[in-house]
Design a protein around this motif. Sequence first.
Motif: not given
Length: 125
Positions: A7-27
Amino acid sequence: MHGGVDEAIAGELALIDPAVRASRARFERLLDPEFVEVGSSGRRYTYEDMLARLPDHPGSSQGGPRYEPSAITGVVLAPGLVHLTFETRFDGRRTRRSSLWRRRSGETGWRMYYHQGTPVPPGAE
């Protein structure tokens, strides 16, 4: 299940995804409210700092350079606490990274509690 490592690895990968970084709520959902980062510049950032500067943060643009992670490994330090280490390449620069992810009792998701990046000098192994 590896006690949260996956889960932590999935979260880490999400945090460096531009689509996630573009969404304040997801970030926001992936950062612990007590989050602290020591950036590769040596500057310290809090949860509020990260959310405030998110639109201008490197790697947030769909068309710009992206973080390329490699060699992500994790270990459970205690129930609800995972330590990840990995390396990124970004715009030609290498950085060694370390993150602590935690899940508080009563919460379902894992959140990044601490992050540090250390630049790798050219030619260093």
